[in-house]
Design a protein around this motif. Structure first.
Motif, mmCIF file in Angstrom:
data_model
loop_
_atom_site.group_PDB
_atom_site.id
_atom_site.type_symbol
_atom_site.label_atom_id
_atom_site.label_comp_id
_atom_site.label_asym_id
_atom_site.label_seq_id
_atom_site.Cartn_x
_atom_site.Cartn_y
_atom_site.Cartn_z
ATOM 1 N N MET A 6 68.052 -12.304 99.284
ATOM 2 C CA MET A 6 69.131 -13.282 99.259
ATOM 3 C C MET A 6 69.691 -13.403 97.832
ATOM 4 S SD MET A 6 69.040 -17.128 100.734
ATOM 5 C CE MET A 6 68.064 -17.767 99.411
ATOM 6 N N ARG A 7 70.991 -13.329 97.720
ATOM 7 C CA ARG A 7 71.606 -13.371 96.388
ATOM 8 C C ARG A 7 71.653 -14.785 95.835
ATOM 9 N NH1 ARG A 7 75.589 -8.819 94.716
ATOM 10 N NH2 ARG A 7 74.665 -7.098 95.815
ATOM 11 N N ARG A 8 71.659 -14.859 94.522
ATOM 12 C CA ARG A 8 71.803 -16.156 93.853
ATOM 13 C C ARG A 8 72.884 -16.043 92.798
ATOM 14 N NH1 ARG A 8 66.536 -18.707 91.327
ATOM 15 N NH2 ARG A 8 68.175 -19.648 90.083
ATOM 16 N N THR A 9 73.550 -17.136 92.543
ATOM 17 C CA THR A 9 74.555 -17.131 91.478
ATOM 18 C C THR A 9 73.917 -17.670 90.213
ATOM 19 O OG1 THR A 9 76.292 -17.539 93.080
ATOM 20 C CG2 THR A 9 76.821 -18.015 90.786
ATOM 21 N N ILE A 10 74.042 -16.903 89.131
ATOM 22 C CA ILE A 10 73.537 -17.427 87.862
ATOM 23 C C ILE A 10 74.651 -17.371 86.813
ATOM 24 C CG2 ILE A 10 71.168 -16.732 88.361
ATOM 25 C CD1 ILE A 10 71.489 -14.744 86.046
ATOM 26 N N ARG A 11 74.449 -18.194 85.806
ATOM 27 C CA ARG A 11 75.448 -18.295 84.735
ATOM 28 C C ARG A 11 74.751 -18.113 83.391
ATOM 29 N NH1 ARG A 11 75.961 -21.939 88.427
ATOM 30 N NH2 ARG A 11 77.859 -21.999 89.675
ATOM 31 N N PHE A 12 75.376 -17.325 82.570
ATOM 32 C CA PHE A 12 74.907 -17.184 81.195
ATOM 33 C C PHE A 12 76.088 -16.722 80.347
ATOM 34 C CE2 PHE A 12 74.256 -12.526 81.498
ATOM 35 C CZ PHE A 12 74.086 -12.360 82.856
ATOM 36 N N THR A 13 75.828 -16.488 79.062
ATOM 37 C CA THR A 13 76.903 -16.076 78.164
ATOM 38 C C THR A 13 76.646 -14.645 77.721
ATOM 39 O OG1 THR A 13 77.113 -18.325 77.382
ATOM 40 C CG2 THR A 13 78.069 -16.658 75.999
ATOM 41 N N VAL A 14 77.682 -13.814 77.787
ATOM 42 C CA VAL A 14 77.547 -12.443 77.295
ATOM 43 C C VAL A 14 78.587 -12.208 76.215
ATOM 44 C CG1 VAL A 14 77.563 -9.991 77.862
ATOM 45 C CG2 VAL A 14 76.722 -11.622 79.530
ATOM 46 N N ASN A 15 78.119 -11.898 75.040
ATOM 47 C CA ASN A 15 79.008 -11.633 73.899
ATOM 48 C C ASN A 15 80.010 -12.765 73.696
ATOM 49 O OD1 ASN A 15 77.599 -9.248 73.689
ATOM 50 N ND2 ASN A 15 79.078 -8.110 74.914
ATOM 51 N N GLY A 16 79.514 -13.973 73.892
ATOM 52 C CA GLY A 16 80.325 -15.162 73.654
ATOM 53 C C GLY A 16 81.122 -15.633 74.862
ATOM 54 N N ASP A 17 81.187 -14.812 75.898
ATOM 55 C CA ASP A 17 81.969 -15.206 77.079
ATOM 56 C C ASP A 17 81.046 -15.696 78.192
ATOM 57 O OD1 ASP A 17 84.383 -14.408 75.935
ATOM 58 O OD2 ASP A 17 84.074 -12.336 76.594
ATOM 59 N N PRO A 18 81.384 -16.857 78.789
ATOM 60 C CA PRO A 18 80.565 -17.300 79.917
ATOM 61 C C PRO A 18 80.768 -16.371 81.121
ATOM 62 C CG PRO A 18 82.327 -18.884 79.419
ATOM 63 C CD PRO A 18 82.475 -17.757 78.459
ATOM 64 N N VAL A 19 79.695 -16.027 81.802
ATOM 65 C CA VAL A 19 79.803 -15.217 83.015
ATOM 66 C C VAL A 19 79.049 -15.911 84.140
ATOM 67 C CG1 VAL A 19 80.046 -13.001 81.817
ATOM 68 C CG2 VAL A 19 77.779 -13.773 82.496
ATOM 69 N N GLU A 20 79.551 -15.649 85.346
ATOM 70 C CA GLU A 20 78.896 -16.164 86.552
ATOM 71 C C GLU A 20 78.767 -14.959 87.462
ATOM 72 O OE1 GLU A 20 80.386 -19.956 88.244
ATOM 73 O OE2 GLU A 20 80.673 -18.753 90.060
ATOM 74 N N VAL A 21 77.571 -14.677 87.898
ATOM 75 C CA VAL A 21 77.383 -13.435 88.638
ATOM 76 C C VAL A 21 76.374 -13.644 89.763
ATOM 77 C CG1 VAL A 21 75.740 -12.603 86.892
ATOM 78 C CG2 VAL A 21 76.882 -10.963 88.331
ATOM 79 N N GLU A 22 76.659 -12.969 90.886
ATOM 80 C CA GLU A 22 75.720 -13.022 92.010
ATOM 81 C C GLU A 22 74.696 -11.924 91.841
ATOM 82 O OE1 GLU A 22 77.057 -12.848 95.971
ATOM 83 O OE2 GLU A 22 78.185 -14.691 95.829
ATOM 84 N N VAL A 23 73.437 -12.284 91.936
ATOM 85 C CA VAL A 23 72.383 -11.296 91.677
ATOM 86 C C VAL A 23 71.321 -11.372 92.763
ATOM 87 C CG1 VAL A 23 72.730 -11.483 89.183
ATOM 88 C CG2 VAL A 23 70.968 -12.885 90.274
ATOM 89 N N GLN A 24 70.599 -10.277 92.906
ATOM 90 C CA GLN A 24 69.350 -10.320 93.655
ATOM 91 C C GLN A 24 68.281 -10.794 92.677
ATOM 92 O OE1 GLN A 24 68.835 -9.762 96.768
ATOM 93 N NE2 GLN A 24 70.463 -8.435 97.518
ATOM 94 N N PRO A 25 67.400 -11.690 93.109
ATOM 95 C CA PRO A 25 66.443 -12.278 92.168
ATOM 96 C C PRO A 25 65.554 -11.257 91.459
ATOM 97 C CG PRO A 25 66.494 -13.521 94.203
ATOM 98 C CD PRO A 25 67.342 -12.303 94.431
ATOM 99 N N HIS A 26 65.344 -10.088 92.078
ATOM 100 C CA HIS A 26 64.427 -9.121 91.450
ATOM 101 C C HIS A 26 65.143 -8.202 90.461
ATOM 102 C CE1 HIS A 26 66.141 -6.932 94.882
ATOM 103 N NE2 HIS A 26 65.975 -5.863 94.139
#
Ligand code: FES
Ligand code: FES
Length: 166
Positions: A1-21
């Motif tokens: 099941m995918r999850r949405t996570i948020r973090f910053t990459v090279n100063g830009d905020p990103v929101e991405v759907e990922v598989q937990p593994h």
């Protein structure tokens, strides 16, 4: 099941759907199209995938992407200035022939950045210690160590010029 996570990459905020593994490297390369960090061993042994998370070098091939939630990720792409100029560490690797095939180079440079952020004028031993987790098949390491020491000189010179201009 995918999850949405948020973090910053090279100063830009990103929101991405990922598989937990998924490891962070997969998300950087395949979801965010940042292909500077390389997939070498995939087992945390070679350092080709090194990026900085909250300023610390990590092997992104084994770093769970979920651990990046809310953190600041810096990749080699983030070192180039907004005017598209190379970072002094990148320039130093060119000046001192620290790059041959280039496969290890993004990881080497990110490990060097973490070192120089903490220790602006490292000894040769300190450079070798900081790069101990980064393998290079081409250069024999001498030029890489020289590159990092030259990068330290360039950064110190830049810092003095900036200070003098203030
Ligand atoms: S690819 Fe990550 S340490 Fe080798
Ligand atoms: S320059 Fe080829 S692996 Fe380092």
């Amino acid at each position: 099941m995918r999850r949405t996570i948020r973090f910053t990459v090279n100063g830009d905020p990103v929101e991405v759907e990922v598989q937990p593994h998924w490891p962070l490297l997969r998300v950087l390369r395949d979801e965010l199209e940042l292909t500077g960090a390389k997939m070498g061993c995939g087992e945390g042994e070679c350092g080709a995938c090194t990026v900085l998370v909250d300023g610390k070098p990590i092997n992104s091939c084994i770093y769970p992407v979920l651990e990046a939630e809310g953190k600041q990720v810096l990749t080699i792409e983030g070192l180039v200035s907004s005017e598209n100029e190379l970072h002094p560490i990148q320039q130093a690797f060119l000046d001192k022939a620290g790059v041959q095939c280039g496969f290890c180079t993004p990881g080497m440079i990110m490990s060097a950045k973490a070192l120089l952020d903490m220790n602006p004028n490292p000894t040769e031993d300190e450079v070798r210690h900081a790069l101990a987790g980064n393998f290079c098949r081409c250069t024999g390491y001498v030029q890489i160590v020289e590159s990092v020491r030259h990068a330290a000189e360039l950064l110190l010179k830049n810092a003095k010029q900036t200070g003098a201009g203030e």
